[in-house]
Structure formats: structure tokens, C-alpha cells
Design a protein around this motif. Structure first.
Motif, PDB file in Angstrom:
ATOM      1  N   UNK A 190     -37.647 -35.305 101.798  1.00  0.00           N
ATOM      2  CA  UNK A 190     -39.039 -35.117 102.179  1.00  0.00           C
ATOM      3  C   UNK A 190     -39.948 -35.409 100.995  1.00  0.00           C
ATOM      4  N   UNK A 191     -41.142 -35.878 101.269  1.00  0.00           N
ATOM      5  CA  UNK A 191     -42.085 -36.140 100.190  1.00  0.00           C
ATOM      6  C   UNK A 191     -42.432 -34.858  99.443  1.00  0.00           C
ATOM      7  N   UNK A 192     -42.824 -35.016  98.197  1.00  0.00           N
ATOM      8  CA  UNK A 192     -43.174 -33.860  97.379  1.00  0.00           C
ATOM      9  C   UNK A 192     -44.390 -33.131  97.922  1.00  0.00           C
ATOM     10  N   UNK A 193     -45.399 -33.865  98.361  1.00  0.00           N
ATOM     11  CA  UNK A 193     -46.626 -33.248  98.878  1.00  0.00           C
ATOM     12  C   UNK A 193     -46.992 -33.897 100.196  1.00  0.00           C
ATOM     13  N   UNK A 194     -47.160 -33.076 101.227  1.00  0.00           N
ATOM     14  CA  UNK A 194     -47.568 -33.585 102.520  1.00  0.00           C
ATOM     15  C   UNK A 194     -49.083 -33.494 102.649  1.00  0.00           C
ATOM     16  N   UNK A 195     -49.633 -34.329 103.468  1.00  0.00           N
ATOM     17  CA  UNK A 195     -51.064 -34.335 103.700  1.00  0.00           C
ATOM     18  C   UNK A 195     -51.324 -33.528 104.966  1.00  0.00           C
ATOM     19  N   UNK A 196     -52.097 -32.481 104.845  1.00  0.00           N
ATOM     20  CA  UNK A 196     -52.344 -31.589 105.972  1.00  0.00           C
ATOM     21  C   UNK A 196     -53.765 -31.776 106.498  1.00  0.00           C
ATOM     22  N   UNK A 197     -54.047 -32.969 106.987  1.00  0.00           N
ATOM     23  CA  UNK A 197     -55.354 -33.286 107.574  1.00  0.00           C
ATOM     24  C   UNK A 197     -55.067 -34.008 108.884  1.00  0.00           C
ATOM     25  N   UNK A 198     -55.491 -33.458 110.019  1.00  0.00           N
ATOM     26  CA  UNK A 198     -55.257 -34.166 111.282  1.00  0.00           C
ATOM     27  C   UNK A 198     -55.948 -35.531 111.279  1.00  0.00           C
ATOM     28  N   UNK A 199     -55.241 -36.541 111.725  1.00  0.00           N
ATOM     29  CA  UNK A 199     -55.790 -37.897 111.742  1.00  0.00           C
ATOM     30  C   UNK A 199     -57.121 -37.942 112.481  1.00  0.00           C
ATOM     31  N   UNK A 200     -57.181 -37.289 113.625  1.00  0.00           N
ATOM     32  CA  UNK A 200     -58.375 -37.344 114.459  1.00  0.00           C
ATOM     33  C   UNK A 200     -59.594 -36.714 113.788  1.00  0.00           C
ATOM     34  N   UNK A 201     -59.385 -35.898 112.754  1.00  0.00           N
ATOM     35  CA  UNK A 201     -60.531 -35.277 112.082  1.00  0.00           C
ATOM     36  C   UNK A 201     -61.201 -36.228 111.090  1.00  0.00           C
ATOM     37  N   UNK A 202     -60.515 -37.297 110.749  1.00  0.00           N
ATOM     38  CA  UNK A 202     -61.096 -38.268 109.819  1.00  0.00           C
ATOM     39  C   UNK A 202     -62.066 -39.181 110.559  1.00  0.00           C
ATOM     40  N   UNK A 203     -63.205 -39.490 109.955  1.00  0.00           N
ATOM     41  CA  UNK A 203     -64.176 -40.366 110.615  1.00  0.00           C
ATOM     42  C   UNK A 203     -63.631 -41.782 110.838  1.00  0.00           C
ATOM     43  N   UNK A 204     -63.985 -42.358 111.983  1.00  0.00           N
ATOM     44  CA  UNK A 204     -63.618 -43.735 112.322  1.00  0.00           C
ATOM     45  C   UNK A 204     -64.314 -44.688 111.362  1.00  0.00           C
ATOM     46  N   UNK A 205     -63.568 -45.656 110.838  1.00  0.00           N
ATOM     47  CA  UNK A 205     -64.147 -46.692 109.971  1.00  0.00           C
ATOM     48  C   UNK A 205     -64.202 -48.019 110.715  1.00  0.00           C
TER      49      UNK A 205
END
Length: 164
Positions: free
Chosen positions: A1-16
Motif C-alpha cells: 500500500x502507498x505510504x500516504x493515501x489521499x482522503x478527498x472524495x473525487x466529486x468534491x474537487x471542482x471540475x476543470x
């Protein structure tokens, strides 16, 4: 497993943005071509150097490219549903971002491959970075080039596979 996981839901990021390309190949062939394309990017030294300079959470290749939890410089694979969806997320000093590939077979028999980018660019440095990457259209050039490369690889594989 990666050392650090990203805990941000994809859908919460603004559309570019989102880019599309039609491909004359089976969905599995498009998936395989996409994974090979990502592996090629991952194995290049320039991506690793850039990921370190930006302070990316992921800077190395870990696991099998395309599988959940695997990493390539700048990205962690967070969704992998063969042959339909491959989503990757990343973060560095200036941004948190996601790149979502979707593969959809159309009634015509062609496959539609899309690449959607979502990102946030916090603070003044983030806004400056956004201007450099998005504002100059450099991101668009890279995204479209990547989609064309996947199309070429998938169609070539489809053609050579049809002869076997």
C-alpha cells in the motif's frame, strides 16, 4: 500500500475540463492501451523529477499500474473498474487533483474515451500554478496528446489482434 493515501472524495474537487476521443477498438483494448500509456509515463524519469519538485504525495511507481492503491509519480489510483473507469488522485504544494478516465462503448461500435480533470488550487500560489498549467492551455495539449496516444495504441492492437 502507498505510504500516504489521499482522503478527498473525487466529486468534491471542482471540475476543470473534460476531453473526449472516439476509438475504433474494443473497450478491453482501450483499457489495456490506457494502462500501458500510464505505465510509460510512470517509468519516465521526467515525471518522477517533476513530482518531487512539486512535493507530490506520490513520487514513485508502486504496485501494478491501473490497480486500486497503485501509484505513479503524482497519482494514486483510487478507482479501477475494468474496462470502464480508471480514476487517479494526487496532491502537491499547489493543488489537489483527480484525473478520471471513462471508457464507453457506443451503439456504433466505437469506444468513447474521456479524460476528466478535477482540481482545486488553494491560496495565491495555487492560483499562480493554475494560471501556469491551465491558463496557458498546457494541460489541454497534454491531455489531448495522451488520448491520441491511447487511441493509436488501442487501434493498432485491435488491428493486429484481428489478424491472429
Amino acid at each position: 500500500m502507498p505510504e500516504r493515501l489521499i482522503d478527498v472524495p473525487i466529486e468534491s474537487l471542482p471540475f476543470v475540463d473534460e476531453h473526449f476521443i472516439e476509438i475504433a477498438a474494443r473497450p478491453d483494448a482501450v483499457w489495456d492501451a490506457l494502462v500501458v500509456q500510464l505505465r510509460g509515463i510512470a517509468e519516465g524519469r521526467s515525471g518522477n523529477r517533476m513530482a518531487r519538485r512539486l512535493g507530490c504525495t506520490q513520487t514513485e511507481v508502486r504496485g501494478q499500474v491501473g490497480e486500486i492503491g497503485s501509484t505513479i509519480p503524482g497519482f494514486l489510483v483510487t478507482r479501477s473498474i475494468r474496462p470502464a473507469v480508471l480514476a487517479m488522485m494526487g496532491q502537491h504544494r499547489f493543488s489537489r487533483y483527480a484525473l478520471i478516465f471513462r471508457i464507453l462503448e457506443k451503439p456504433s461500435g466505437l469506444v468513447l474515451l474521456s479524460a476528466q480533470t478535477r482540481a482545486e488550487f488553494p491560496g495565491a500560489k495555487g492560483r499562480t500554478y493554475r494560471g501556469l498549467v491551465i491558463g496557458t492551455r498546457g494541460h489541454v495539449v497534454v491531455a489531448k496528446s495522451m488520448l491520441r496516444s491511447v487511441r493509436k495504441r488501442a487501434e493498432r492492437a485491435q488491428t493486429s489482434g484481428a489478424r491472429d
